[in-house]
Design an enzyme around this catalytic site. Sequence first.
Site, short mmCIF file in Angstrom:
data_model
loop_
_atom_site.label_atom_id
_atom_site.label_comp_id
_atom_site.label_asym_id
_atom_site.label_seq_id
_atom_site.Cartn_x
_atom_site.Cartn_y
_atom_site.Cartn_z
N GLU A 1 -7.15 0.82 -4.74
CA GLU A 1 -7.32 0.56 -3.14
C GLU A 1 -8.63 0.15 -2.67
OE1 GLU A 1 -5.78 4.54 -2.13
OE2 GLU A 1 -3.87 4.04 -3.07
N LYS B 1 2.76 11.03 -3.62
CA LYS B 1 1.92 10.32 -4.35
C LYS B 1 1.30 11.47 -5.10
CE LYS B 1 -1.65 6.94 -3.36
NZ LYS B 1 -2.34 6.01 -2.46
N ASP C 1 -12.79 5.56 2.00
CA ASP C 1 -11.33 5.47 2.58
C ASP C 1 -10.83 7.23 2.94
OD1 ASP C 1 -8.60 5.65 2.40
OD2 ASP C 1 -8.37 4.45 0.65
N ASP D 1 1.03 -1.26 0.07
CA ASP D 1 -0.02 -0.15 -0.02
C ASP D 1 0.83 1.31 -0.14
OD1 ASP D 1 -1.62 2.10 0.71
OD2 ASP D 1 -2.24 1.52 2.62
#
Length: 586
Positions: A157, A69, A180, A9
């Site tokens: 994800e 990211k 999330d 992850d």
Amino acid sequence: MSEVIVGIDLGTTQSAVAVVDSGFPILLANDVGRTLTPSAVWYGGNGEVEVGDEALRRSGVDEVVTSVKSLMGRRVDEAGGRLTGRGVLRTAGGDVTPEEVSAEILKSLKTVAERRLEKVVEKAVITVPAHFHDAQRAATKRAGELAGLEVLRIVSEPTAAALSYGLDRLDECAKVAVFDLGGGTFDVSILEMREGVFEVAATAGDTSLGGDDFDRAIAEYAAGELGLEFWKLEGMEKVRFLNEGRRLKQALSEQADGMFRIPFLGEVPLKVEDFEKIMEPFLDRMEASCRRAMLDAGVDTADLNTVVMVGGSSRIPVVKERVQRVFQSVPDLSQHPDEAVARGAAIQAGVLAGTVREVLLLDVTPLSLGLETMGGLMNVLISRNTTIPCKAGEMFTNAADGQESMRVRVLQGERELARDNWELGAFEVPFKPAARGQARVGVEFRIDADGILSVLARDVTTGEDVVIEVGSAAVDVTEAKVEQMVSESVEHAFEDMSARVFEEARLKADELLPAVETALAQLGDVLEEEEVRRIKESREAVLEAIKKRDATLLKSAVEDLDDATEGLAALLMEKATQALFSNPQD
Ligand code: ADP
Ligand code: MG
């Protein structure tokens, strides 16, 4: 042995690496013992690179690259001024591309996995947000390759989160929502099961909404209360405010009020209600995204089979409340929210490596499994309702001098005494003869994903193994029999417990009595008469209690004997030590 493929992850604020081990996805801990590594990289002037907590420690003093990211696969004009004209980040160690920064994080996770698994790791599954487009996915893949990893698959994800919740067992066309809320970003996705795999039906969210914003909002509020302007804070001071904001935010997930504290500056009390007010605008933005995702997927709350919450910020109670209100169902938060995505990535990796069957069987053991131990007791190794596959083990020793083997009886049931449980199998484990209590035999129970129980026994001194396959009886039990066993165990709970207490006390007495005998013979005359009398009386009381088979009496008599012989034991120790030092040639 199949090859290792890890699941990673690669998060905006935190990253994790996981692997499937004997059927279970487990997170691997880094050198500081944490399963979550901050996605932070520091470049020193002399080419040094630090990743994770080490890098983060330098923030405020040095430039530390975080949230890279959000720059992956982005054009310069999309990077909000963080990238130079040539698409790189300036650091003290020179210019680096976002892919190179991500590669450092991946390299460090690769090392974590290699250290923990003691194996070379060259293959990985990496997760990305569902909304990542091709260029962002390709950049992530290249980062993996730069880190020396072959990226077998890029997984979304929410799909990974659903896998970690075992939702892949849902029926065709089942729909789930995955919420999330992480450190820097918020994503909400609606997944639909089609031909055994999840498809992302819609995804919405906010690439600049997450835990970091809540930390900052608390810091801003506290700065205001202290008569400061947050935006004027610099360097270390700003970092301190933000860190304190995060600490307090996390504390408020567990408690009703807290204190924002900056040494030498002051304190600001904060109640959960105040924090919830601060959260209100963020919650509204989240709610809008959730509605948008449902609208885009063409689903209504009633169409959703389940709602799962992942991301560390899902732990905030008011976030859970809002999610429940919006989706009109109680969200599932049973997996560690900041670990679920990594676990799902590991499951996907396990499927590719062949260590996990296509459909993960999340069955449970209907009854406890264990062994008969000394005194005819049931020693549970795997308790009832444990998810399979699973394994558990324990070390045993010999009950008598010179014993050459041990009988292992594999039992199933909920009763305290071995004889009241069902025997699934029995076998003899040979071991090297040794004095009582010296032999070491490890016994391990394993139930694989098909529900097959195998028992392994190993003589630790010789390393010799005995393995038997018991079959599927551990899992295949009729409901009626389970019910019968469980109700019998409840019915006999009291007498069973007292039988266990008695047997345990008797085992202790069996050890203590001969030892006391020998010690008295050796040292009896050194002791006070009164003490010898007390020891002898306690010993009689123990023998008497054994004769009467009275558990409570025996337990306290054994304790008394233990107390009474304290002086004797100390004396014995002293003697032994003296012998050791007065006999240097030994
Ligand atoms: P990401 O996927 O964005 O890297 P994570 O899912 O790991 O992020 O979540 C990190 C965020 O979760 C951080 O902002 C952290 O402060 C927050 N968090 C972790 N635990 C708690 C908690 N107990 N209460 C509130 N927030 C928490
Ligand atoms: Mg995340």
